[in-house]
Design a protein around this motif. Structure first.
Motif, PDB file in Angstrom:
ATOM      1  N   ARG A 159     -20.513 -32.706  78.513  1.00  0.00           N
ATOM      2  CA  ARG A 159     -21.430 -33.318  77.548  1.00  0.00           C
ATOM      3  C   ARG A 159     -22.220 -32.265  76.788  1.00  0.00           C
ATOM      4  O   ARG A 159     -22.465 -31.185  77.296  1.00  0.00           O
ATOM      5  N   ARG A 160     -22.596 -32.673  75.577  1.00  0.00           N
ATOM      6  CA  ARG A 160     -23.419 -31.794  74.737  1.00  0.00           C
ATOM      7  C   ARG A 160     -24.861 -32.255  74.679  1.00  0.00           C
ATOM      8  O   ARG A 160     -25.708 -31.567  74.125  1.00  0.00           O
ATOM      9  N   LYS A 161     -25.152 -33.426  75.251  1.00  0.00           N
ATOM     10  CA  LYS A 161     -26.529 -33.919  75.312  1.00  0.00           C
ATOM     11  C   LYS A 161     -26.883 -34.142  76.770  1.00  0.00           C
ATOM     12  O   LYS A 161     -26.096 -34.718  77.521  1.00  0.00           O
ATOM     13  N   VAL A 162     -28.054 -33.681  77.154  1.00  0.00           N
ATOM     14  CA  VAL A 162     -28.498 -33.863  78.539  1.00  0.00           C
ATOM     15  C   VAL A 162     -30.013 -34.070  78.542  1.00  0.00           C
ATOM     16  O   VAL A 162     -30.735 -33.430  77.788  1.00  0.00           O
ATOM     17  N   THR A 163     -30.469 -34.996  79.381  1.00  0.00           N
ATOM     18  CA  THR A 163     -31.885 -35.297  79.519  1.00  0.00           C
ATOM     19  C   THR A 163     -32.235 -35.228  80.996  1.00  0.00           C
ATOM     20  O   THR A 163     -31.486 -35.729  81.836  1.00  0.00           O
TER      21      THR A 163
END
Length: 166
Positions: free
Chosen positions: A124-128
């Motif tokens: 993934r390129r988005k992480v929270t």
């Protein structure tokens, strides 16, 4: 988290004008949009004022707009027309340099990455997640489902604080 050459130039020009208004420069965004670009400046209270719970006011934004407009007229660093916006960083503040995150260890941040992280099909390129700790080159983050990541600052395209109502 690397500033573009244009943003670095604008920051260098704008910072003294912002300081003259007794507020701190949090960050600069420059978005070229064809013939009409957008220059967004984020300001916040000086550290000594924040200690007294002072916040950025509309009057501060107005003063900075006036000061910066004058400086930009003199230096003329932006070709063509542009819109100038000045505001506080807000609850979901963007981070412009890694040092800004230091005060937010233990809080939730959202990252957009340059290179995907993870294993196999779970890349993934988005992480929270919760910002656990930081070093000179990277940060450690734990997602809500317990995944832990070490992410190099050089791989972060965009970083924001995630506002959580307490």
């Amino acid at each position: 988290m690397k500033l573009s050459t244009k943003v670095a130039e604008l920051t260098r020009i704008i910072e003294p004008a912002v300081a003259a208004c007794d507020v701190a420069l949090w960050g600069v965004e420059f978005v070229p949009q064809g013939r009409r670009s957008l220059l967004r400046i984020y300001i916040e209270a000086l550290p000594e004022d924040k200690a007294q719970d002072k916040q950025v006011t509309i009057e501060d934004c107005s003063a900075v707009t006036h000061q910066v407009s004058g400086i930009l007229e003199v230096h003329d660093p932006i070709a063509g027309e542009y819109v100038l916006e000045v505001s506080s960083p807000g609850f979901d503040r963007a981070f412009f340099v890694s040092e800004q995150m230091q005060d937010y260890i233990g809080q939730t941040i959202s990252l957009r990455l340059i290179q995907a992280i993870g294993q196999g099909s779970d890349k993934r390129r988005k992480v929270t997640g919760k910002l656990e700790q930081m070093s000179e080159e990277s940060l450690n983050l734990t997602t809500n489902d317990g995944e832990q990541f070490t992410i190099a600052f050089s791989n972060i395209d965009k970083a924001n604080l995630v506002y959580e109502d307490e």
